[in-house]
Design a protein around this motif. Structure first.
Motif, short mmCIF file in Angstrom:
data_model
loop_
_atom_site.label_atom_id
_atom_site.label_comp_id
_atom_site.label_asym_id
_atom_site.label_seq_id
_atom_site.Cartn_x
_atom_site.Cartn_y
_atom_site.Cartn_z
N CYS A 121 0.80 -1.24 0.00
CA CYS A 121 0.00 0.00 0.00
C CYS A 121 0.83 1.29 0.00
O CYS A 121 0.27 2.37 -0.12
CB CYS A 121 -0.92 0.02 1.22
SG CYS A 121 -2.16 -1.29 1.25
N GLY A 122 2.13 1.19 0.17
CA GLY A 122 2.96 2.39 0.24
C GLY A 122 3.48 2.83 -1.11
O GLY A 122 3.20 2.21 -2.15
N GLY A 123 4.22 3.92 -1.10
CA GLY A 123 4.85 4.40 -2.33
C GLY A 123 3.88 4.75 -3.43
O GLY A 123 4.19 4.60 -4.62
N GLY A 124 2.68 5.21 -3.04
CA GLY A 124 1.72 5.60 -4.06
C GLY A 124 0.84 4.49 -4.58
O GLY A 124 0.03 4.70 -5.50
N THR B 78 8.10 5.83 8.12
CA THR B 78 9.17 5.97 7.12
C THR B 78 8.62 6.17 5.72
O THR B 78 9.39 6.49 4.80
CB THR B 78 10.08 4.72 7.13
OG1 THR B 78 9.33 3.57 6.70
CG2 THR B 78 10.65 4.46 8.52
N ASP B 79 7.30 5.97 5.55
CA ASP B 79 6.68 6.16 4.23
C ASP B 79 5.56 7.19 4.35
O ASP B 79 4.50 6.90 4.90
CB ASP B 79 6.12 4.84 3.72
CG ASP B 79 5.63 4.92 2.27
OD1 ASP B 79 5.21 6.02 1.83
OD2 ASP B 79 5.66 3.89 1.58
N PRO B 80 5.78 8.40 3.85
CA PRO B 80 4.77 9.48 3.98
C PRO B 80 3.44 9.16 3.32
O PRO B 80 2.43 9.78 3.65
CB PRO B 80 5.45 10.68 3.31
CG PRO B 80 6.90 10.35 3.27
CD PRO B 80 6.98 8.87 3.17
N SER B 81 3.43 8.19 2.40
CA SER B 81 2.18 7.88 1.71
C SER B 81 1.24 7.02 2.56
O SER B 81 0.06 6.88 2.24
CB SER B 81 2.47 7.16 0.38
OG SER B 81 3.00 5.86 0.61
#
Length: 339
Positions: free
Chosen positions: A166-169, A200-203
């Motif tokens: 689900c991270g990184g867009g 650590t992942d803003p998304s």
């Protein structure tokens, strides 16, 4: 050189007696000094006839597997096992532990519902000379041994998989966390470690983090509300497999099976593997209750053979984690024996 004939060729009676005594002493000494026999005798003296008291939070599938494995070992070693099932009632568990301390077992094993409930009694047990083992859910009071998962590691591993999905867009990045009991170390430590990874992942956006009290119905209610408010939910992070069944059913009924990814920590119950195979769980991180039961039995044997007083050791037996993502990983869920 001894002659065959004559007085000097014969062994006198006194000499014969000395020779026989030497042979007997040599035989007896060799037998007494057999290191393997001595080791077994020392082990049996340390463990046989001892009493182990066991107080879980209740006798569910997980606790039943621990109990089955422990009892099989203890019966074999001649150790008496006393079990009290408080059936999820904290006051009953506290009373059971208090009562058992007064009965003076050699080892007390507990599964803590919270970080504080049993802490004072565990110290009292050690002060009374009873060695204490905590299983999977620890209190704020350290004891002679801890057996269970490296809980923060579970949290980091699960969170890493959530970010991959689900991270990184990828999708909305919205995550729901299903805690266990709000004050249980197992839940607290796992969620805390996961949150450090999510940061650590803003998304990644954690839109809900709520306790289920280990209840599938409560998890169902929480997930229903979260999906209503966040129809684009990407993933669910849950600290324990069985409570997640209700959430998975809500996701399925909403037509979002496979779309909302579900990651769970598991004690390796067969039903958790079933959920993965049915596509209702995306991944299950199993720490296998059967191997934990073996580790608990080994911890008991270690403490019984250790002559140091209660409260002077702080041993740890951390269990290994295994990913279950398909039917090919079925070996990482234990099999419940038929009655």
């Amino acid at each position: 050189m001894i002659r065959k004939n004559g007085e000097h060729g014969r062994l006198r009676p006194g000499m014969l007696a000395l020779a026989a005594a030497a042979m007997m002493f040599g035989s007896s000494h060799a037998s007494a000094a057999d290191p393997r026999a001595e080791l077994l005798q020392k082990f049996e003296k340390a463990v046989k006839g001892k009493t182990v008291a066991w107080v879980p939070v209740w006798m569910g599938v997980l606790e039943g597997e621990w109990t089955r494995v422990m009892k099989a070992h203890f019966d074999d070693y001649g150790i008496k096992m006393v079990t009290r099932d408080p059936n999820m009632k904290s006051d009953v568990q506290l009373q059971a532990v208090s009562s058992l301390i007064n009965e003076k077992p050699d080892v007390l094993i507990v599964q803590n519902p919270t970080t504080t409930l049993l802490a004072r009694e565990l110290k009292r047990a050690m002060d009374a000379g009873i060695k204490v083992i905590q299983v999977n859910m620890a209190s704020n009071q350290l004891t002679d041994a801890y057996v269970g998962a490296d809980v923060p590691k579970l949290g980091r591993m699960l969170a890493g998989e959530v970010i991959k999905a689900c991270g990184g867009g990828k999708g909305s990045g919205k995550i729901s966390i299903l805690q266990g009991e709000a004050t249980a170390a197992y839940s607290l430590d796992m969620v805390k470690a996961a949150m450090e990874v999510f940061k650590t992942d803003p998304s990644i956006k954690v839109v809900s983090s709520q306790p289920t009290n280990w209840d599938a119905n409560k998890a169902s209610d929480i997930t229903t509300n979260v999906l209503q408010q966040n129809p684009d939910l990407c993933g669910i992070f849950s600290v324990w497999g069985p409570q997640t069944v209700g959430a998975a059913q809500v996701v399925k009924n909403a037509g979002k099976k496979g779309e909302v990814k579900i990651f769970v920590a598991s004690d390796g119950q067969p039903a958790d593997c079933d959920m993965v195979e049915q596509g209702l769980f995306t991944k299950n991180l199993s720490y296998r209750a059967d191997t934990q039961g073996e580790a608990i039995a080994n911890a008991v044997l270690t403490l019984l053979q250790d002559n140091r007083p209660a409260g002077t050791t702080q041993l740890a037996y951390y269990t290994t984690n295994y990913w279950v993502s398909s039917k090919d990983d079925r070996q990482y869920c234990f099999v419940v024996p038929k009655e």
